[in-house]
Design an enzyme around this catalytic site. Structure first.
Site, PDB file in Angstrom:
ATOM      1  N   THR A  29      38.938  95.287  47.155  1.00  0.00           N
ATOM      2  CA  THR A  29      39.495  95.087  48.486  1.00  0.00           C
ATOM      3  C   THR A  29      40.670  94.128  48.437  1.00  0.00           C
ATOM      4  O   THR A  29      41.692  94.337  49.109  1.00  0.00           O
ATOM      5  CB  THR A  29      38.423  94.550  49.454  1.00  0.00           C
ATOM      6  OG1 THR A  29      37.231  95.342  49.337  1.00  0.00           O
ATOM      7  CG2 THR A  29      38.909  94.603  50.890  1.00  0.00           C
ATOM      8  N   GLY A  82      36.100  88.706  48.559  1.00  0.00           N
ATOM      9  CA  GLY A  82      34.898  89.501  48.732  1.00  0.00           C
ATOM     10  C   GLY A  82      33.679  88.682  48.345  1.00  0.00           C
ATOM     11  O   GLY A  82      33.768  87.492  48.038  1.00  0.00           O
ATOM     12  N   ASP A  84      29.158  89.263  47.021  1.00  0.00           N
ATOM     13  CA  ASP A  84      28.069  90.193  46.715  1.00  0.00           C
ATOM     14  C   ASP A  84      27.196  90.442  47.943  1.00  0.00           C
ATOM     15  O   ASP A  84      26.693  91.539  48.157  1.00  0.00           O
ATOM     16  CB  ASP A  84      27.210  89.634  45.578  1.00  0.00           C
ATOM     17  CG  ASP A  84      27.981  89.542  44.278  1.00  0.00           C
ATOM     18  OD1 ASP A  84      28.519  90.575  43.838  1.00  0.00           O
ATOM     19  OD2 ASP A  84      28.075  88.439  43.711  1.00  0.00           O
ATOM     20  N   LYS A  94      28.371  84.726  45.821  1.00  0.00           N
ATOM     21  CA  LYS A  94      29.460  85.296  45.041  1.00  0.00           C
ATOM     22  C   LYS A  94      29.095  85.120  43.571  1.00  0.00           C
ATOM     23  O   LYS A  94      29.562  84.194  42.904  1.00  0.00           O
ATOM     24  CB  LYS A  94      30.782  84.602  45.379  1.00  0.00           C
ATOM     25  CG  LYS A  94      31.236  84.862  46.815  1.00  0.00           C
ATOM     26  CD  LYS A  94      32.500  84.122  47.185  1.00  0.00           C
ATOM     27  CE  LYS A  94      33.631  84.394  46.241  1.00  0.00           C
ATOM     28  NZ  LYS A  94      33.969  85.827  46.135  1.00  0.00           N
ATOM     29  N   GLU A 103      37.043  79.586  43.305  1.00  0.00           N
ATOM     30  CA  GLU A 103      36.990  80.221  44.626  1.00  0.00           C
ATOM     31  C   GLU A 103      36.650  79.197  45.709  1.00  0.00           C
ATOM     32  O   GLU A 103      37.226  79.222  46.800  1.00  0.00           O
ATOM     33  CB  GLU A 103      35.960  81.342  44.606  1.00  0.00           C
ATOM     34  CG  GLU A 103      36.386  82.528  43.749  1.00  0.00           C
ATOM     35  CD  GLU A 103      35.281  83.560  43.582  1.00  0.00           C
ATOM     36  OE1 GLU A 103      35.607  84.740  43.407  1.00  0.00           O
ATOM     37  OE2 GLU A 103      34.093  83.180  43.604  1.00  0.00           O
TER      38      GLU A 103
END
Length: 230
Positions: A29, A82, A84, A94, A103
């Protein structure tokens, strides 16, 4: 068949304005979103992009976009990434890439942290489908494992990540070890967020608790914009 990740990226793209500093994470994405930025001449010229992902960063550079290191910026207008799995409060796991430390740094810099992807990632409450990943200083490995097993979460299964194409452990971008923790029952996520981080030698964990401000997901029922329940 509809490409829901592409649809989510299209919806996310509308939030980006010229002149902004934008953070991008990893995944399909995010790469769709990067393509859209590159194809918009005004945005491509004016936005500054920062990524937590080596793969995304390389792709942005190949496209000739204005990319900066995370160490060169102190504020992001939006960080897109994004995950999980995430819940109604936008708490997210994540666990896949093992880059959660970087992140989190970018997410903490951002005025808005927006989760993007398809609607299979959404659950009413986080569960134990995905492990919690911890990044560990190598010299602290044994004490971290001992404290997790003896005090914090004695029933949890803890495994160091091992390389598929090399002999030995997986090393993080920061030169540390990664371990997966699987729980036999759903933990109290708010308390876990504190307990695990407080163990000396753990750099970060992959639970993003109370950090995201919005989620944009796509599925059979179209685009959904989710904000944390009050």
């Amino acid at each position: 068949m509809a490409d829901y990740k592409l649809e989510a990226a299209k919806a996310a793209f509308k939030f980006i304005k010229t002149g902004q500093t934008i953070g991008l994470g990893a995944g399909t994405t995010v790469l769709h979103l990067a393509n859209m930025i590159g194809q918009d001449v005004d945005l491509a010229r004016s936005v500054v992009l920062v990524s937590s992902s080596f793969k995304t960063n390389s792709y942005l550079q190949e496209q000739g976009l204005n990319v900066k290191s995370a160490s060169a910026v102190k504020h992001l207008d939006i960080y897109f990434d994004g995950c999980d799995q995430f819940d109604q409060q936008l708490n997210a796991l994540k666990s896949g890439g093992g880059i959660h430390t970087t992140e989190k740094i970018l997410a903490s810099m951002a005025a808005e942290f927006i989760l993007i992807g398809d609607d299979t990632k959404f659950v009413p409450r986080l569960n134990t489908t995905y492990p919690l990943v911890i990044e560990i200083l190598p010299q602290a490995l044994q004490i971290v494992l001992a404290k997790l097993r003896s005090a914090a979460y004695p029933d949890a299964e803890i495994k160091l990540r091992m390389g598929d194409q090399k002999d030995g452990t997986v090393i993080s971008d920061n030169g540390n070890l990664l371990a997966d923790i699987r729980f036999d029952h759903t933990p109290q996520w708010q308390q876990l967020n504190i307990d695990v981080k407080m163990i000396p030698g753990i750099v970060e964990h992959s639970l993003f608790y109370g950090m995201a401000t919005k989620a944009i997901i796509a599925g059979e029922n179209g685009i959904r914009f989710i904000t944390p329940e009050q």
